[in-house]
Scaffold this active site. Structure first.
Site, PDB file in Angstrom:
ATOM      1  NE  ARG A  92      29.149  22.690  19.748  1.00  0.00           N
ATOM      2  CZ  ARG A  92      30.269  21.968  20.021  1.00  0.00           C
ATOM      3  NH1 ARG A  92      31.590  22.601  19.704  1.00  0.00           N
ATOM      4  NH2 ARG A  92      30.527  21.195  21.069  1.00  0.00           N
ATOM      5  CG  ASP A 238      33.979  24.816  25.762  1.00  0.00           C
ATOM      6  OD1 ASP A 238      34.744  23.966  26.061  1.00  0.00           O
ATOM      7  OD2 ASP A 238      33.928  24.950  24.435  1.00  0.00           O
ATOM      8  CG  ASN A 247      37.686  22.267  28.671  1.00  0.00           C
ATOM      9  OD1 ASN A 247      37.287  22.881  27.821  1.00  0.00           O
ATOM     10  ND2 ASN A 247      38.559  21.279  28.696  1.00  0.00           N
ATOM     11  CE  LYS A 248      34.433  18.435  23.793  1.00  0.00           C
ATOM     12  NZ  LYS A 248      32.951  18.340  23.077  1.00  0.00           N
TER      13      LYS A 248
HETATM   14  O1  MRU Z   1      32.928  20.274  21.174  1.00  0.00           O
HETATM   15  P1  MRU Z   1      34.475  21.222  21.265  1.00  0.00           P
HETATM   16  O2  MRU Z   1      35.334  20.399  20.447  1.00  0.00           O
HETATM   17  O3  MRU Z   1      34.144  22.568  20.635  1.00  0.00           O
HETATM   18  O4  MRU Z   1      34.992  21.494  22.526  1.00  0.00           O
HETATM   19  C1  MRU Z   1      35.943  22.267  22.745  1.00  0.00           C
HETATM   20  C2  MRU Z   1      36.632  22.098  24.146  1.00  0.00           C
HETATM   21  O5  MRU Z   1      35.966  21.702  25.097  1.00  0.00           O
HETATM   22  C3  MRU Z   1      37.783  23.004  24.332  1.00  0.00           C
HETATM   23  O6  MRU Z   1      38.687  22.579  25.378  1.00  0.00           O
HETATM   24  C4  MRU Z   1      37.343  24.615  24.665  1.00  0.00           C
HETATM   25  O7  MRU Z   1      36.548  25.152  23.677  1.00  0.00           O
HETATM   26  C5  MRU Z   1      38.588  25.315  25.022  1.00  0.00           C
HETATM   27  S1  MRU Z   1      39.242  25.544  23.214  1.00  0.00           S
HETATM   28  C6  MRU Z   1      40.535  27.016  23.335  1.00  0.00           C
END
Ligand code: MRU
Length: 347
Positions: A92, A238, A247-248
């Site tokens: 990732r 992230d 972020n997401k």
């Molecule tokens: O694709 P994911 O579920 O790994 O994405 C996660 C996120 O976007 C979270 O908001 C981010 O990692 C922060 S977690 C404390």
């Protein structure tokens, strides 16, 4: 409050144990992972997900690689561990913590004298990273709780909770700490298409802790910010570069909307999530498979000839962020990312 770990090292079986997040909320399943190939698949499939949890997974991955490697000479042993590190790295690209956790353990074993020490040091360092992550989340929680009114409604996106970390959480850590300190917090959880981390995971873990949570579709967030009392938006991250918060996917639309409606937009992230020398253009936004968008269960919701784009993350310009809550304190506007570099070097 529930402090169950999301992933941990099982000494008896010499394996990484974790809660399989793809199966929640229907099934609570603990998986035992014995190989790098399985761990890589778990990360790609989001069985383990969330930036801080990926950091811990990367660290345990190197420890697992070191325990499993059968090579007799230190040089070939280390080169095998580095090869496994590359496999994990490639899973990732956006969350910086994965590489951070891998690197931290690799650095510790770089100058070891023998393989036995390498195995011991790698595992000790990975366990330290897991423990520190929980401590960081509590620090973020305590700093961030002070930002919330005694009674409030907070909108969040995706899952930045205990499942995304070793335990406790970043964005949800703030909410947990506030509730723990006696505040009354209601949470609006955006469902987070396409993989539904908000409705499946955030709602699940908040209900487990007895925290009031209501799930909305992602597209309802703007309507709620305009018509009802959302007191704050809190999200995780992230990666935080000099100019943007990754972020997401969907976070940027909340940032724009919160700015438009004068609602504070807070980002909760440990110092390990900062990439203070890079800017937005340096970062790869992960794109995932077409099937995640087109298919729910066995049903197809998109015509086969239609194109599909499945971005996993977006970037919100830093000027849209009211404050970043870190484990070392709160960065308020004007946010000085350089101040993080000195904090990072003390870790
Ligand atoms: O694709 P994911 O579920 O790994 O994405 C996660 C996120 O976007 C979270 O908001 C981010 O990692 C922060 S977690 C404390």
């Amino acid at each position: 409050m529930n402090e169950t770990a999301t992933l941990w090292w099982d000494t008896q079986t010499q394996s990484i144990c974790y809660i399989d997040q793809t199966r929640l909320p229907a099934d609570y399943t603990i998986v035992q992972c014995h190989s790098i190939a399985r761990l890589a698949r778990a990360i790609e499939r989001l069985e383990i997900r969330g930036a801080p949890a990926l950091g811990v997974a990367g660290a345990f991955g190197i420890a697992l690689s070191a325990q499993n490697c059968k090579k007799k000479h230190l040089h070939t042993f280390l080169s095998d561990v580095h090869r496994d590190a590359e496999i994990l790295y490639a899973t990732r690209p956006t969350a910086i913590n994965l590489g951070w956790g891998i690197e931290r353990v690799l650095e510790k074993i770089e100058h070891v004298q023998d393989i036995t020490s390498a195995r011991r040091i790698a595992l000790t360092e990975a366990m330290t990273i897991a423990r520190e992550d929980t401590i960081s989340c509590h620090a973020i929680g305590n700093h961030g709780a002070s930002l919330l009114p005694d009674s409030c409604t907070v909108l969040t996106h995706c899952n930045a909770g205990s499942l995304a970390c070793s335990s406790w959480g970043t964005a949800l850590g703030i909410i947990r700490s506030a509730v723990h300190g006696g505040k009354s917090v209601k949470v609006i959880a955006c469902e987070t298409r396409p993989l539904l981390q908000g409705s499946r995971l955030t709602a699940w873990e908040l209900i487990r802790d007895g925290i009031d949570v209501t799930v909305i579709t992602d597209s309802a967030a703007a309507h709620l910010m305009r018509t009802s009392s959302i007191d704050a938006v809190i999200v995780g991250a992230d990666r935080v570069t000099r100019d943007a918060v990754f972020n997401k996917i969907g976070t940027y639309m909340h940032a724009v909307c919160a700015h438009h409606h004068n609602i504070p937009f807070y980002v909760a992230a440990p110092v390990s999530t900062f990439d203070a020398k890079k800017t937005e253009s340096d970062v790869i936004i992960e794109e995932r498979t077409r099937e995640e968008v087109t298919t729910i269960g066995n049903r197809i919701f998109v015509p086969s000839l239609a194109g599909v784009k499945n971005y996993a993350f977006d970037a919100s310009p830093i000027n849209l962020v009211t404050a970043i809550v870190t484990d070392h304190g709160i960065l308020r506007q004007p946010i000085d990312i350089d101040s993080i570099l000195s904090l990072k070097s003390t870790k």
